[in-house]
Every structure is written in C-alpha cells, then in structure tokens.
Motif scaffolding. Sequence first.
Motif, short mmCIF file in Angstrom:
data_model
loop_
_atom_site.label_atom_id
_atom_site.label_comp_id
_atom_site.label_asym_id
_atom_site.label_seq_id
_atom_site.Cartn_x
_atom_site.Cartn_y
_atom_site.Cartn_z
N PRO A 209 22.06 -12.34 -3.60
CA PRO A 209 22.85 -13.64 -4.08
C PRO A 209 22.77 -14.67 -3.05
N ASP A 210 22.67 -14.11 -1.76
CA ASP A 210 23.05 -15.40 -0.81
C ASP A 210 21.36 -15.63 -0.03
N LYS A 211 20.59 -14.79 -0.47
CA LYS A 211 19.20 -15.27 0.17
C LYS A 211 18.24 -14.74 -0.93
N ARG A 212 16.94 -15.24 -0.84
CA ARG A 212 15.82 -14.86 -1.67
C ARG A 212 14.59 -15.28 -0.80
N ILE A 213 13.92 -14.08 -0.24
CA ILE A 213 12.86 -14.27 0.69
C ILE A 213 11.48 -13.73 0.31
N GLY A 214 10.56 -14.20 0.17
CA GLY A 214 9.33 -13.84 -0.44
C GLY A 214 8.16 -14.60 -0.08
N PHE A 215 7.03 -14.16 -0.47
CA PHE A 215 5.83 -14.86 -0.36
C PHE A 215 5.67 -16.44 -0.76
N TYR A 216 6.50 -16.83 -1.80
CA TYR A 216 6.37 -18.26 -2.21
C TYR A 216 8.01 -18.70 -2.05
N ASN A 217 8.92 -17.91 -1.74
CA ASN A 217 10.12 -18.42 -1.65
C ASN A 217 10.86 -18.18 -0.32
N PHE A 218 11.77 -19.19 0.14
CA PHE A 218 12.67 -19.02 1.47
C PHE A 218 13.83 -19.67 0.75
N CYS A 219 14.75 -18.93 0.69
CA CYS A 219 16.18 -19.46 0.06
C CYS A 219 17.29 -18.95 0.84
N LEU A 220 18.06 -19.82 1.38
CA LEU A 220 19.29 -19.24 1.81
C LEU A 220 20.38 -19.80 1.35
N TRP A 221 21.84 -19.29 1.48
CA TRP A 221 22.74 -19.86 0.85
C TRP A 221 23.15 -20.94 1.61
N ASN A 222 23.47 -22.12 0.80
CA ASN A 222 24.22 -23.23 1.60
C ASN A 222 25.77 -23.16 1.40
N GLU A 223 26.45 -23.06 2.27
CA GLU A 223 27.85 -23.34 2.30
C GLU A 223 28.47 -24.35 1.57
N THR A 224 27.83 -25.62 2.34
CA THR A 224 28.56 -27.06 1.64
C THR A 224 28.10 -27.14 0.39
N ALA A 225 27.12 -26.86 -0.11
CA ALA A 225 26.71 -27.11 -1.46
C ALA A 225 27.05 -25.84 -2.43
N GLY A 226 27.63 -24.54 -1.69
CA GLY A 226 27.91 -23.56 -2.66
C GLY A 226 26.79 -22.90 -3.53
N GLU A 227 25.47 -23.01 -3.27
CA GLU A 227 24.42 -22.34 -4.07
C GLU A 227 23.25 -21.99 -3.21
N LEU A 228 22.33 -21.54 -3.48
CA LEU A 228 21.17 -20.89 -2.95
C LEU A 228 20.27 -22.17 -2.83
N GLN A 229 19.76 -22.37 -1.49
CA GLN A 229 18.95 -23.43 -1.38
C GLN A 229 17.79 -23.14 -0.79
N CYS A 230 16.57 -23.74 -1.52
CA CYS A 230 15.23 -23.14 -1.20
C CYS A 230 14.64 -24.32 -0.33
N LEU A 231 14.08 -23.89 0.84
CA LEU A 231 13.58 -24.46 2.03
C LEU A 231 12.01 -24.77 1.74
N ASP A 232 11.56 -26.22 2.22
CA ASP A 232 10.24 -26.33 2.19
C ASP A 232 9.53 -25.98 3.67
N PHE A 233 8.40 -26.41 3.73
CA PHE A 233 7.58 -25.86 5.19
C PHE A 233 8.14 -26.62 6.03
N LYS A 234 8.65 -27.94 5.95
CA LYS A 234 8.98 -28.85 7.11
C LYS A 234 10.21 -28.01 7.76
N HIS A 235 11.27 -27.67 6.71
CA HIS A 235 12.36 -26.98 7.29
C HIS A 235 12.03 -25.63 7.83
#
Length: 191
Positions: free
Chosen positions: A53-79
């Motif tokens: 629920p707080d992170k999804r990490i894979g070959f196509y996804n890198f998503c971490l929980w964003n406390e301020t937004a209160g949701e899972l936020q997927c990051l792009d290559f720049k981040h």
Amino acid sequence: MVSREHVGARMGLLQQRCTKNLLCALILLEAAGTLALMLYALLWEAGNLVDLPDKRIGFYNFCLWNETAGELQCLDFKHLQAMGISLPGMVLARVSVYACLVFITFYPIVVTYVKCTEERKGWKAILIALSFKTIMLSGGLVTFLLQTSRWIYPSDFTVGFWALLGTQALLLLQILTVAMYLSWAKHTHPY
C-alpha cells in the motif's frame, strides 16, 4: 527360439530410448515451468517486485507514498535520477529480464527441433543459450536490486520476485539436465 543375447540387446536398446525420452521430457517440463514463472512475474505481476500500500517498485514502476498528498505517487526518471537511481542501470535491468522472457518463450521450440534432428551440436548450443539466459536474468535482477536497495526490504518482495528466483533455479536445473543428457549421449553414442 530367441537367444538371451538378442533379448538383452533389445532390452538395452529399449532402456536407451526410454532414458533419452525421459531426459527430453524432463527438459521440456523444466522449460514449461520456467516460462510459466516468467510469465507470472513479468506479465501477471506486471514486473512489480514490491507491491504494498505504501510503495510499488518494479521494472516499470517506482511509486512511493506521498504523505502530503495522502496517496501513492509514481516518480518519473527525472525524480529517480535526483534520488540517485541510474537511468541506464534501470533500462539495462529491464531489457535484460524482459529479453530473457523472449528467449525462454522460443526455447521449447528449439529443444523440440534439436530432439527431432538429434544433433549433438544443437544440444551444445542449447547449453550455451541456457547459460546466456541465466546470466541475463541474474544480471538484470542484481542491477535492479542494486539501484533500488535503499527502498526495498526483503519482507517487501511479492510473489513475482520469488517467481523470478524460481526461474533462475529452473534455468540452473535445465543446464544440469542438458549437461546430463550430453554426457549420457556421449557414452551411449560416442560418434
């Protein structure tokens, strides 16, 4: 009447055929298991090695929980680059693992062809291809884990990750089985 030598020779020939067919069936069964595990990990699980629920990490996804937004936020290559994750490293990991899936998909066809033609050189080529796939898969996994190790704990891994490790084990088992087949063929048919 049939002599004992004649019966013994026929039994020996039958035993050789059964051993050959059993080893080939084992190789194809291992190949089917390898393909099933790879398809599960990379298609069914979508290449996600961590799916919490707080992170999804894979070959196509890198998503971490964003406390301020209160949701899972997927990051792009720049981040990801700002976090110290290498873009070429992630691309290499992805290409290595998914290319291994492509090779594994066509492997049973090659084994069937080589079995039908009964060429020893073909079995040696299969052994080389298996070694190559094992190196590709392990290299891709290690590269991925080195890039993401700060965000992943061993308890975070999904069944997809364990399926990829199972694939690695089955590839090693296939190498052993093909090597046994080559050894058996060398002793029963030296020429």
